[in-house]
Motif scaffolding. Structure first.
Motif, PDB file in Angstrom:
ATOM      1  N   ASP A 239      93.578  37.420  54.890  1.00 21.53           N
ATOM      2  CA  ASP A 239      92.071  36.966  54.400  1.00 21.53           C
ATOM      3  C   ASP A 239      91.419  35.847  55.128  1.00 21.53           C
ATOM      4  O   ASP A 239      90.334  35.517  55.324  1.00 21.53           O
ATOM      5  N   HIS A 240      92.479  35.014  55.574  1.00 26.91           N
ATOM      6  CA  HIS A 240      91.853  33.910  56.051  1.00 26.91           C
ATOM      7  C   HIS A 240      92.113  33.514  57.811  1.00 26.91           C
ATOM      8  O   HIS A 240      92.274  32.351  58.329  1.00 26.91           O
ATOM      9  N   SER A 241      92.338  34.672  58.290  1.00 30.47           N
ATOM     10  CA  SER A 241      92.815  34.796  59.850  1.00 30.47           C
ATOM     11  C   SER A 241      91.722  34.361  60.619  1.00 30.47           C
ATOM     12  O   SER A 241      92.339  33.461  61.697  1.00 30.47           O
ATOM     13  N   GLU A 242      90.462  34.117  60.142  1.00 29.51           N
ATOM     14  CA  GLU A 242      89.297  33.577  61.060  1.00 29.51           C
ATOM     15  C   GLU A 242      89.709  31.925  61.203  1.00 29.51           C
ATOM     16  O   GLU A 242      89.536  31.186  62.058  1.00 29.51           O
ATOM     17  N   GLN A 243      89.868  31.464  60.075  1.00 28.69           N
ATOM     18  CA  GLN A 243      90.215  30.022  59.667  1.00 28.69           C
ATOM     19  C   GLN A 243      91.493  29.676  60.376  1.00 28.69           C
ATOM     20  O   GLN A 243      91.680  28.481  61.018  1.00 28.69           O
TER      21      GLN A 243
ATOM     22  N   ILE B 140      90.580  34.626  64.737  1.00 29.64           N
ATOM     23  CA  ILE B 140      90.601  35.908  64.988  1.00 29.64           C
ATOM     24  C   ILE B 140      90.214  36.411  63.830  1.00 29.64           C
ATOM     25  O   ILE B 140      90.384  36.208  62.496  1.00 29.64           O
ATOM     26  N   GLY B 141      89.136  37.663  63.828  1.00 29.33           N
ATOM     27  CA  GLY B 141      88.628  38.298  62.734  1.00 29.33           C
ATOM     28  C   GLY B 141      89.637  39.075  61.956  1.00 29.33           C
ATOM     29  O   GLY B 141      91.003  38.859  62.320  1.00 29.33           O
ATOM     30  N   HIS B 142      89.373  39.723  61.081  1.00 23.88           N
ATOM     31  CA  HIS B 142      90.448  40.558  60.362  1.00 23.88           C
ATOM     32  C   HIS B 142      91.442  41.370  61.074  1.00 23.88           C
ATOM     33  O   HIS B 142      91.127  42.022  62.012  1.00 23.88           O
TER      34      HIS B 142
ATOM     35  N   GLN C 238      89.389  42.691  64.946  1.00 25.57           N
ATOM     36  CA  GLN C 238      87.692  42.631  64.890  1.00 25.57           C
ATOM     37  C   GLN C 238      87.596  41.059  65.622  1.00 25.57           C
ATOM     38  O   GLN C 238      88.066  39.985  65.608  1.00 25.57           O
ATOM     39  N   GLY C 239      86.586  41.298  66.488  1.00 27.79           N
ATOM     40  CA  GLY C 239      86.169  40.040  67.306  1.00 27.79           C
ATOM     41  C   GLY C 239      86.673  39.824  68.727  1.00 27.79           C
ATOM     42  O   GLY C 239      86.235  39.173  69.454  1.00 27.79           O
TER      43      GLY C 239
ATOM     44  N   LYS D 207      89.073  32.482  69.115  1.00 28.27           N
ATOM     45  CA  LYS D 207      88.279  31.265  69.078  1.00 28.27           C
ATOM     46  C   LYS D 207      89.614  30.435  68.694  1.00 28.27           C
ATOM     47  O   LYS D 207      90.199  30.317  67.818  1.00 28.27           O
TER      48      LYS D 207
END
Length: 517
Positions: free
Chosen positions: A43-47, A51-53, A76-77, A503
């Protein structure tokens, strides 16, 4: 990087573990806490990872179409682009030139043929015609690195007799160099030199210090009670001083030096041997004069030395990389994959699995009260950083992401798995690419968690050679030995791709995730 799910009693949300756990148990008394943590990673892979989901499962195969970009599924992304379809089908590890920030060329090893053995990829040219063979005659060329002194080293994953070679002026080699005698190291061009001083073994891993000191492993499985591959350290007789590129082969720090083998739990203790593979150890000078260790051509056969001196053995040590965050702090930490053996099955319901894979990390620590004068000046300390499982198996390549401390881990795994909902049916699922957090401020020495960010749809292939560019925002990787490419016949039909869109979270980003909050 101070991003951690479970550090100092704090979850990623900044709430106390005890309080959140109590609420979770009250709301969901039968909820598994480990699954909860895994969900938080996703759920928090972006932070956490930039990386998105992530991908929830390995890609379902087989994909056998001609489009190399369709042979991989990414999270994703992330985005994929084709770099070269003219590298060899079995192109393996990758080195960037002249640097990692703005590479103009890539150098790749071919793991399965002698011609080509080493290729140079010109990134300014079209993918179908940008690879040039510069070396032939090596056997199972696998690792390739750019050295701090401006050369390229390549080495053979060729058992007892695997050798390491150094390439000078690699960009201007326009006539293929032939290695006509591997034992003697005879080449058709003086710009390719065999470095016998580092020893012979089945090479796949290197961690090179600025002065030319190297740590590397022998990809050997244990057999019949005999130890698996050892970890070695080469210390140059004349260290590189950082005074510009070296163009004269005789001046390379790899020209001469001493080789040491690792014994764990050997600091003044007799408790070394099988079963001792983590903790403090010692570097032990290889006895090159012992019977059977040095051959008639001057090659130091390190497997024979290991059998005599009983260096610590691991299960097929493969790729290795240096932790850039530790290095910034003056600490030399190198992590490598022990690939294990997934094809020796125990009938798992997820993947065939036998000997589990693992990621090990070695830190070169300074002298201590208990070991004030260690050999080579350091105390090697080994920890288990990531443990494999039925879901994550046969770790092969590793790569640290610059600026974050995140570690990418690639699988070379069995692709046949049992279908979840119907155990009588098997299906083909591809090898995965994982990215794992560094260890936070908790009281263990292990990664705080991993997510799957890519998976190979072509189940005849595997990912290999993953390497980040200097920004950490993109990476190169080979999709190795695709059956569709091999079916095209003679010639080089590989699949070297670029993955973009990572990112990077630098140290200090997102302070509300910090464990001190």
């Amino acid at each position: 990087m101070r991003l951690s799910l479970l550090v100092s009693g704090v979850l990623v949300t900044g709430l106390a573990v005890a309080g959140l756990t109590s609420r979770m148990i009250a709301d969901h008394p039968h909820r598994d806490f480990g699954s909860f943590v895994a969900d938080q990673l996703s759920d928090h892979s972006e932070q956490l990872f930039g990386i998105g989901h992530p991908l929830e499962e390995s890609a379902l195969g087989p994909y056998d179409g001609p489009d190399n970009l369709q042979a991989i599924q990414v999270a994703q992304g992330l985005h994929v682009s084709l770099v070269s379809s003219s590298v060899a089908s079995a192109a393996d590890q990758i080195a960037m030139w002249p640097d990692d920030d703005n590479p103009k060329f890539l150098f790749v090893c071919d793991e399965e043929t002698t011609d080509p053995a080493v290729q140079r990829v010109d990134l300014s040219k079209p993918a179908g015609s940008n690879a040039t063979t510069i070396v032939k005659g090596l056997t199972s060329c696998d690792p390739v690195r750019r050295t701090p002194w401006g050369t390229i080293i390549v080495a053979e994953e060729a058992g007892l007799t695997g050798g390491l070679y150094e390439l000078f002026d690699p960009v201007n080699i326009n006539t293929v160099i032939n290695v006509s005698n591997r034992d003697a190291g005879t080449t058709s061009d003086p710009r390719l030199v065999k470095r016998k001083a580092v020893g012979s073994l089945s090479f796949e891993s290197f961690a090179i210090k600025q002065d030319g000191t190297m740590i590397y492993g022998d990809e050997l499985a244990p057999s019949g009670g005999n130890a698996g591959g050892g970890i070695y350290k080469f210390v140059p007789a004349v260290p590189f001083q950082g005074n510009g590129p070296i163009t004269v082969p005789g001046l390379s720090p790899l020209a001469s030096g001493s080789v040491y083998g690792l014994r764990v739990a050997a600091q003044g203790s007799a408790n070394w041997g099988q079963g001792a593979e983590t903790g403090n150890g010692a570097w032990v000078l290889v006895n090159a004069a012992a019977a059977g260790v040095t051959d008639a051509n001057g090659n130091i056969l390190l497997r024979n030395a290991q059998a005599l001196q009983r260096f610590t053995g691991y299960y097929r040590p493969e790729d290795m990389d240096i932790d850039p965050i530790a290095l910034e702090k003056g600490v030399f930490r190198a992590c490598w994959a022990n690939t294990g053996r997934m094809s020796h099955t125990d009938s798992s319901l997820v993947e065939n699995s036998g000997v589990k894979a693992e990621i090990m990390c070695l830190v070169e620590n300074p002298p201590s009260t208990f070991a004030p004068n260690p050999v080579t000046g350091t105390i090697p300390t080994v920890d288990r950083f990531i443990a494999g499982s039925e879901e994550r198996g046969m770790f092969d390549n590793v790569a640290f992401q610059p600026h974050t401390g995140n570690l990418v881990v690639l699988e070379d795994n069995s692709v046949t798995s049992v279908k979840h909902l119907n155990p009588t049916v098997t299906e083909l699922r591809g090898n995965d690419l994982w990215i794992c957090l560094p260890d936070g401020k908790d009281d263990d020495v292990q990664s705080d968690g991993c997510i799957r960010f890519a998976s190979i749809r072509d189940t005849s292939a595997e990912p290999t050679g993953f390497i980040f560019t200097g920004s950490g925002e993109s990476a190169y990787v080979n999709i190795q030995h695709r059956a569709a490419n091999d079916a095209l016949g003679p010639g080089n039909h590989g699949a070297l791709i670029k993955i973009s869109g990572f990112k990077v979270k630098h140290h200090g980003d997102d302070e509300d995730w910090d464990s001190d909050k």
